[in-house]
Enzyme design. Structure first.
Site, PDB file in Angstrom:
ATOM      1  N   ASP A  46     -16.955 -64.165 -22.691  1.00  0.00           N
ATOM      2  CA  ASP A  46     -15.613 -63.745 -22.312  1.00  0.00           C
ATOM      3  C   ASP A  46     -15.505 -63.580 -20.792  1.00  0.00           C
ATOM      4  OD1 ASP A  46     -13.081 -62.441 -22.238  1.00  0.00           O
ATOM      5  OD2 ASP A  46     -13.437 -61.604 -24.228  1.00  0.00           O
ATOM      6  N   THR A  85      -7.726 -63.644 -23.986  1.00  0.00           N
ATOM      7  CA  THR A  85      -8.878 -63.730 -24.884  1.00  0.00           C
ATOM      8  C   THR A  85      -8.558 -64.397 -26.216  1.00  0.00           C
ATOM      9  OG1 THR A  85      -9.907 -61.796 -23.889  1.00  0.00           O
ATOM     10  CG2 THR A  85     -10.598 -62.344 -26.113  1.00  0.00           C
ATOM     11  N   ARG A 169     -11.108 -59.976 -31.944  1.00  0.00           N
ATOM     12  CA  ARG A 169     -10.358 -61.223 -31.801  1.00  0.00           C
ATOM     13  C   ARG A 169     -11.250 -62.410 -31.479  1.00  0.00           C
ATOM     14  NH1 ARG A 169      -8.571 -57.589 -27.886  1.00  0.00           N
ATOM     15  NH2 ARG A 169      -8.869 -58.108 -25.675  1.00  0.00           N
ATOM     16  N   HIS A 300     -12.918 -56.655 -15.764  1.00  0.00           N
ATOM     17  CA  HIS A 300     -11.731 -55.804 -15.684  1.00  0.00           C
ATOM     18  C   HIS A 300     -12.034 -54.481 -14.980  1.00  0.00           C
ATOM     19  CE1 HIS A 300      -8.910 -58.173 -17.958  1.00  0.00           C
ATOM     20  NE2 HIS A 300      -9.741 -58.289 -18.975  1.00  0.00           N
ATOM     21  N   HIS A 342     -11.582 -67.872 -21.094  1.00  0.00           N
ATOM     22  CA  HIS A 342     -10.746 -67.936 -19.898  1.00  0.00           C
ATOM     23  C   HIS A 342     -11.618 -67.594 -18.701  1.00  0.00           C
ATOM     24  CE1 HIS A 342     -10.830 -63.553 -19.918  1.00  0.00           C
ATOM     25  NE2 HIS A 342     -10.387 -63.565 -21.165  1.00  0.00           N
TER      26      HIS A 342
END
Length: 555
Positions: A46, A85, A169, A300, A342
């Site tokens: 991720d 995501t 997810r 993040h 991403h």
């Protein structure tokens, strides 16, 4: 850490990992490299951007180094505009862009729902009793297309399909609705699955080991020598980042989650599942997807260019190396693909210190609440919520209670306000995107409206799509408390990801031209002789044989 956790999980290796999975029948190892692999290992990291991959490539010495010796596509694309995501993970093993998968964002809005916030999470079943935005019922119901594992199981019901990840997810979108087992890290309780799914012995053992690790403090990781230049503090709002080592107290779940420890645990779980279930040791090909989520949490929380991200990539390299070594020792004929959902963009405060003074944070006036208030005032509807959205970029939805005349005024005022704002690159209407043909050709050459079309769903997308200019971080100054950086833009910092294939005895080659993550599924399907009708997907098969020969050619 992988080796220590994996050693603890070896105690469970004699147990049936899943009650419905029969004990595997051993078969002779396949030596011929042209034969179908017995196990597909699909790994998504991720927020592992192509920039992050290339920045540290010279320092790889273990798992990531191994993958750079296979078929390397350093310029892969999550080609759509909604670089989040859930949409990204929905492309990796379906061969389809979000416009086809239906997964247009992490969340979208359904103004007809009874929920007060009107938000629908991509991996929930909002129709399930008790499901709400604060405590949703996880489900793959929104995914409109089959995954590779689903297609393999349809062709051969003996195929085992397993998906494990740090995020629900990620596990759900790569595993799909017909996966045998889907597990994700669900908090301090450990790995969980869908509501009502019993916890089998191996998962209970994994969670026991997880609890033991969590109960121990972590003094932090050593700073690799090549990370020393990253070691300086950066102030972002009320946060100081850039010098972290991931030290945490005993029992600090959040510290565990936002650290290399999380990915090591997920890889150890995946390795134990492969061994205990005997994946790759029967006559059919099995598949396991692994979602490594810590890089995103770290990006993040700390940004992508400090010691935190540097340590994370170094640890990923080492943990992946230990994971592959264990598969080698098991004698499994496996193929690996590694990519990302991403990319990501570092915080503007550090960019400004590093030769990019134009970097900025988004104006609070572009947040949905402020935008709605301003537009309502201009449209003669003061005090009314006329626009819904979850961020200062992306899909915006008009209130369904507006009359046709009111809606026209709201749209006109919104377009006027947004197109005049200096941080806005463009705004597309739903009609403009719907009228655009599905994109084709090299993904690096697409226009913004083509990118928007690739993640457009007529039922789920908004009435407007707001795209910010490059180098505008979509977290406002006043919102910098937890996250300091993010992704989600249509720019290459967020679209470009590595795509790496590796199999024993594969001849190395590197293709610098752009390909898409939707090309992964048909490429893997070709390796196992699984036909996929061209019109059913958006991707194309990538020939993974260097020089003469074609892995995409039918037998």
């Amino acid at each position: 850490m992988f080796k220590r956790v994996a050693a603890a999980l070896l105690l469970a290796s004699a147990m049936p990992v899943m009650a419905q999975t029969p004990a595997p029948a051993p078969v002779a190892a396949t030596a011929a490299p042209v034969a179908a692999p017995k196990l597909i290992v699909a790994i998504s990291i991720d927020q592992f951007s192509a920039d992050l991959f290339s920045e540290y490539r010279q320092y790889y010495s273990a798992g990531l180094k191994r993958l750079t010796q296979g078929a390397v596509f350093p310029r892969g694309y999550q080609s759509h505009a909604a670089t989040e995501t859930c949409p990204g993970h929905s492309t990796i093993l379906t061969g389809s862009r979000p416009a086809r998968t239906g997964i247009i964002a992490n969340s979208w809005f359904d103004l007809g729902t009874g929920r007060e916030d009107k938000a629908i999470y991509c991996a929930e079943d909002e129709s399930a009793p008790g499901s709400n935005s604060d405590a949703y019922v996880a489900s793959p119901v929104h995914l409109k297309v089959p995954t590779l594992g689903g297609r393999m199981k349809a062709a051969n019901p003996a195929t085992r399909v397993v998906s494990v990840a740090g995020k629900d997810r990620a596990a759900i979108m790569m595993g799909g609705p017909t996966a045998d087992q889907v597990w994700w890290l669900g908090g301090a309780q450990g790995y969980v699955s869908y509501k009502g799914v019993p916890t089998p012995p191996l998962v209970a053992k994994v969670n026991q080991v997880f609890a033991q690790r969590l109960a121990q403090p972590n003094p932090g990781f050593e700073l690799p020598a090549h990370c020393a230049a990253k070691d300086f503090p950066v102030q972002a709002g009320n946060r100081t980042v850039g010098t972290g080592r991931f030290a945490r107290d005993a029992g600090d779940y959040n510290g565990f989650r936002i650290s290399p420890e999380q990915d090591a645990m997920t890889l150890a779980f995946a390795a134990a599942a492969i061994e205990t279930m005997g994946l790759g040791k029967q006559t059919q090909t099995d598949i396991i997807s692994i979602g490594l989520s810590a890089t995103d949490y770290i990006g993040h929380t700390y940004g992508t260019e400090g010691t935190e991200s540097c340590i994370q990539v170094d640890r990923l390299d080492q943990e992946l190396g230990a994971f592959f070594d264990r598969l080698d020792k098991d004698g499994i004929d496996y193929v690996v693909v590694l990519t990302a959902d991403h990319g990501g963009h570092d915080l503007p405060e550090r960019h400004r210190l590093n030769a990019m003074p134009m970097e900025s944070r988004v104006d609070m006036a572009l947040t949905p609440k402020a935008l709605s208030a301003a537009v309502a005032e201009k449209a003669g509807l003061p005090g009314r919520t006329v626009i819904w959205g979850d961020g200062p970029a992306g899909d915006l939805y008009f209130d369904k209670g507006l009359t046709a005349a009111q809606r026209a005024r709201v749209e006109a005022e919104a377009l006027k306000l947004l197109r005049a704002h200096p941080q806005v690159e463009t705004v597309f209407t739903k009609a403009e995107i719907a009228a655009t043909p599905s994109p084709s050709g090299p993904p690096e050459s697409w226009s913004l409206i083509q990118e928007a079309r690739a993640s457009f769903d007529s039922e789920r997308s908004g009435d407007l799509l707001l795209l910010l200019k490059p180098r505008v971080m979509s977290i406002p100054e006043r919102a910098v408390m937890g996250a300091v950086a993010t992704h989600g833009s249509p720019w290459d910092t967020d679209r470009r990801v590595p795509i790496l294939f590796w199999r024993k005895d594969m001849r190395h080659f590197e293709q610098p031209l752009g390909v898409e993550t939707v090309d992964i599924m048909p490429s893997l399907a070709a390796l196992i002789g699984l036909p996929v009708a061209k019109g059913e997907i958006d991707g194309r098969c990538l020939d993974l044989i260097a020089g003469a020969g074609d892995s995409c050619a039918p037998e």
